[in-house]
Write a protein that holds these residues in place. Sequence first.
Motif, PDB file in Angstrom:
ATOM      1  N   LEU A  68       0.909  -1.105   0.024  1.00 44.38           N
ATOM      2  CA  LEU A  68       0.138   0.211  -0.286  1.00 44.38           C
ATOM      3  C   LEU A  68       1.544   0.898  -0.127  1.00 44.38           C
ATOM      4  CD1 LEU A  68      -2.928   0.864   0.140  1.00 44.38           C
ATOM      5  CD2 LEU A  68      -3.081   1.169   2.683  1.00 44.38           C
ATOM      6  N   ILE A  69       0.913   2.360  -0.996  1.00 45.14           N
ATOM      7  CA  ILE A  69       1.680   3.304  -0.869  1.00 45.14           C
ATOM      8  C   ILE A  69       0.614   4.521  -0.528  1.00 45.14           C
ATOM      9  CG2 ILE A  69       2.765   4.960  -2.353  1.00 45.14           C
ATOM     10  CD1 ILE A  69       3.537   2.039  -4.018  1.00 45.14           C
ATOM     11  N   GLY A  70       0.854   5.250  -0.096  1.00 47.73           N
ATOM     12  CA  GLY A  70       0.056   7.002   0.565  1.00 47.73           C
ATOM     13  C   GLY A  70       0.720   7.915   0.416  1.00 47.73           C
ATOM     14  N   ASN A  71      -0.024   8.893   0.219  1.00 52.14           N
ATOM     15  CA  ASN A  71       0.601  10.362  -0.577  1.00 52.14           C
ATOM     16  C   ASN A  71      -0.583  10.986  -0.110  1.00 52.14           C
ATOM     17  OD1 ASN A  71       3.046  10.171  -2.112  1.00 52.14           O
ATOM     18  ND2 ASN A  71       1.274   9.565  -3.466  1.00 52.14           N
ATOM     19  N   ILE A  72      -0.404  11.205   2.032  1.00 55.87           N
ATOM     20  CA  ILE A  72      -2.091  11.476   2.799  1.00 55.87           C
ATOM     21  C   ILE A  72      -0.912  13.397   2.467  1.00 55.87           C
ATOM     22  CG2 ILE A  72      -2.255  12.043   4.565  1.00 55.87           C
ATOM     23  CD1 ILE A  72      -2.156   8.815   3.465  1.00 55.87           C
ATOM     24  N   THR A  73      -0.614  14.069   2.061  1.00 53.23           N
ATOM     25  CA  THR A  73      -0.665  15.220   2.553  1.00 53.23           C
ATOM     26  C   THR A  73       0.084  15.720   1.365  1.00 53.23           C
ATOM     27  OG1 THR A  73       0.899  15.563   4.268  1.00 53.23           O
ATOM     28  CG2 THR A  73      -1.915  15.668   4.612  1.00 53.23           C
ATOM     29  N   LYS A  74       0.469  16.531   1.282  1.00 58.38           N
ATOM     30  CA  LYS A  74       2.043  17.548   1.003  1.00 58.38           C
ATOM     31  C   LYS A  74       3.356  17.588   1.513  1.00 58.38           C
ATOM     32  CE  LYS A  74      -0.125  21.805  -0.606  1.00 58.38           C
ATOM     33  NZ  LYS A  74      -0.991  23.794  -0.731  1.00 58.38           N
ATOM     34  N   TRP A  75       3.161  17.219   2.835  1.00 50.72           N
ATOM     35  CA  TRP A  75       4.127  17.008   3.705  1.00 50.72           C
ATOM     36  C   TRP A  75       4.333  15.304   4.235  1.00 50.72           C
ATOM     37  CZ3 TRP A  75       2.891  15.460   8.579  1.00 50.72           C
ATOM     38  CH2 TRP A  75       1.129  15.818   8.954  1.00 50.72           C
ATOM     39  N   TRP A  76       3.312  14.641   3.929  1.00 49.97           N
ATOM     40  CA  TRP A  76       3.300  12.880   4.391  1.00 49.97           C
ATOM     41  C   TRP A  76       2.784  12.461   3.540  1.00 49.97           C
ATOM     42  CZ3 TRP A  76      -0.617  10.552   7.719  1.00 49.97           C
ATOM     43  CH2 TRP A  76      -0.161   9.074   8.746  1.00 49.97           C
ATOM     44  N   ASP A  77       3.656  11.146   2.817  1.00 46.82           N
ATOM     45  CA  ASP A  77       4.039   9.876   2.739  1.00 46.82           C
ATOM     46  C   ASP A  77       4.355   8.705   2.872  1.00 46.82           C
ATOM     47  OD1 ASP A  77       6.502   9.289   1.384  1.00 46.82           O
ATOM     48  OD2 ASP A  77       6.127  10.930   1.104  1.00 46.82           O
ATOM     49  N   PHE A  78       3.912   7.706   2.853  1.00 48.90           N
ATOM     50  CA  PHE A  78       4.530   6.499   3.622  1.00 48.90           C
ATOM     51  C   PHE A  78       4.164   5.455   2.197  1.00 48.90           C
ATOM     52  CE2 PHE A  78      -0.143   5.898   3.714  1.00 48.90           C
ATOM     53  CZ  PHE A  78      -0.637   4.242   3.465  1.00 48.90           C
TER      54      PHE A  78
END
Length: 828
Positions: free
Chosen positions: A674-684
Amino acid sequence: MTTTFECNYNLHMDMKKLNLILNTLFISLLVIGSTQAQSIRGKLIDPKTKKPVEFAVIGLFKAGSTDQTKAVGSATTNLDGTFVLPNLPFGKYDLVASMIGYEKKTLKNLDVSAARPNLNLQNVEMQSSVVNLDEIVVEAKREFIQANEEGIKVKADNNISQQGGSALDILRNIPGITVDNDGNISLRGTSANILINGRNSALTGTSRGGGLETLPASAIKDVNISTNPSAKYDAAGVGGVINITLKKGVKTGTNAMITIGGSNNGRYNGSVRVNRRSDKFNWFASYDVRRNFRRVWFDNERETFNDFSRSRFLIQDRDGERIDNNHTLKLGGDWFIDKKTTLSIEGLAGISKQDEPEFLISRFGSTRTVLDSTLFTFNDEKEDNLTFEGALIFTRKFNRKGQKLNFSISANIGTELETQDVQTDLFEVGTTDVLNSQILQRSANNNINNITNIQLDYTHPLGKKFSMETGYKAIIRDMNLDFDQEVFDEITQTYQFDATLSNEFKYDEQVHAAYALFKGKLNKKIGVNFGLRAEQVLLTAKSDNAEPFTNNYFNLFPSARIVYNIRKGEFIKIGYSKRIRRPRFRLLNPFRDISNPNNIRVGNPELGPELTHSAEIGYNKIWNKFSFIPSLFYRHTNNVIQRFTTQDPNDPTVFIRRPINLGTSTSYGVELILIGNITKWWDFNASYSFFNQEIDARNAETDLITSSTSWNARLQSNWKLGKRTSFQLTGNYRAPIVRAQGTRRAFYALNFGFRHSFWNKRATFGLVFSDIFDTREFGFDALTDEFTSSGRYKRESQIVRVSLTYQIGKRFKTSIKKGRGNRRRRRR
């Protein structure tokens, strides 16, 4: 007799809770990711080649803005040319696409409204540019993991927590890959075919991945992983193929990058990379130096059931150091003969020196509490390694679209000289200060490893939708291991050659392979890939202490893959391949390794290859903020190779560990990424694998069948603080798993990384804290009818590293920044 291994109740409950938490996390994130907001999506293509334009920069601005000083959003196109600009308010926008070698593409007055909240631009054409630019620097982040039909690609530069480390450190943090305490690399729990730049290398030519520890992480561009590769690739590696791509100069003009770094306990590293590129030539060179120091600990406790002497119990403690000094020089060049023809040359030279002093204490007793005999062994081991590699690559593209020819030839020469000075002291029963006897030994192990690769690949289009690929590959290995042992003679006061402990082992292997591959698209949604590979193996080996043996065998390896494209960014794939694991010379060499006299390792010249049938169903889905890559896999293996421990019939205190073909193994499971780009400053990005494995080893021991379930999990989280500072936290956990004679214990670690850019982003400072809680260690528990044993192996892993990188070069810079949005071009 069936042996069952049970974890303790508390550990079992903790694992169940952690399993439940991870599954809940994945489901929650998927529910969040499925929520659609206003967006603009599309795909950039080259109108001449009809191929996607990868890694182009997309900037979105308010419609009619004359200065475009602020971007509403930005994105980078994926490998298939697609892009998504999510979370947009209703309104009209201008879209700007930029990519080196292409004219700027502008689309104006794009209307996102309640009537069309999710605007799909379909195919957007970008015209190639005739203007030669020195370089375009794209200030956009590529995802750490990218999925494609073949497998996944991992971008090494995005792994902040491995700055200043080695290639093994990079591999340890990739989903599905495991690196054990000896440097052995596995993919989904079994062997993998490890390539460097698509070729077999002297760095990976043995059964260990230890050579990759001399390869710096900074030299790696990306790692491509295919768990069900097509017939185009070598059939070796039951788990699939791991292809490590090294960096080479691609920037036009003259460019350089300098890196220095250091860490606790006298570790340091440094590198210099230079390239010069023009219209006709590209030259590149790099030099890396690394000094690494690590403490090593090992403890082992064993009880022998059928031995009632004073040696029934054995407790061993080993304490040592490993000091590595590595130098790597890489040179290469590309000659662009014309627009369709390229001739490349690459060379690599590596020098590695290792000092490995260690102290081993062996205590014997009739019970665990009464240890009345002690053996002290000091081993001063040194190792010198030299590696030379050279490759010539020719690439020719024809006028017909998709028709191309590739030819390469490479030679790899590796030498290893390992010397040992061993002193063994046996003390009187019940004492540790009254010497009973002393044995002095010394040895020299000279290993020469030569690998030659010859490869020819040709692709011929069949109409507009299909193509046929065919090719030939030869891998020729010539290895020689010469081991000389000397024992000190008290009478003559000199070292005497011991023929009974010395050995010379010669190993020659040739693999000749030819393949044919048919692939294409049946329609807009369905793609197929069918292939067949034929491999002939010619193997001869000779040892001083055993009869010469020959093992020639022929195998056919089919492969198949069907891909169904549901919509853009979403597809399902079904794949099958037949794989093989050929035993390497270290497993075949019958020589007895007595560095630990109570635990002897020996090879098996009668060892046969593993053959595996592997099937997989995969899915890929891209939302606005999330990408989900699940897969189901199944493997059935015949002639499983595992090390098996038996008691020496002549000495009950000695156990011999040798590889054998155990029988069959069946494993199946699920892997989730699972790849997530939650906000401009946080991804995982996160991965989770759950699988069941059953080993039928009744050919080695009556009724020996083991079955177990296990799981692995990994999570990497990235945070940005402004435009120049980023943090990374990486954690992984590997649950216990049952082996043929025991259980491998759980393994877990947590790493931290920090990166800050300054001096107009030409300089970068990095900080890495590896294994924050000092938990990375390997352990095992074994139980048989003859003995019970448990042990723990740990290498120093709690390390703090700092690094500084500076880039030098004259270039043009184009950037689209979110929040500023000005597109500028300036000379630097």
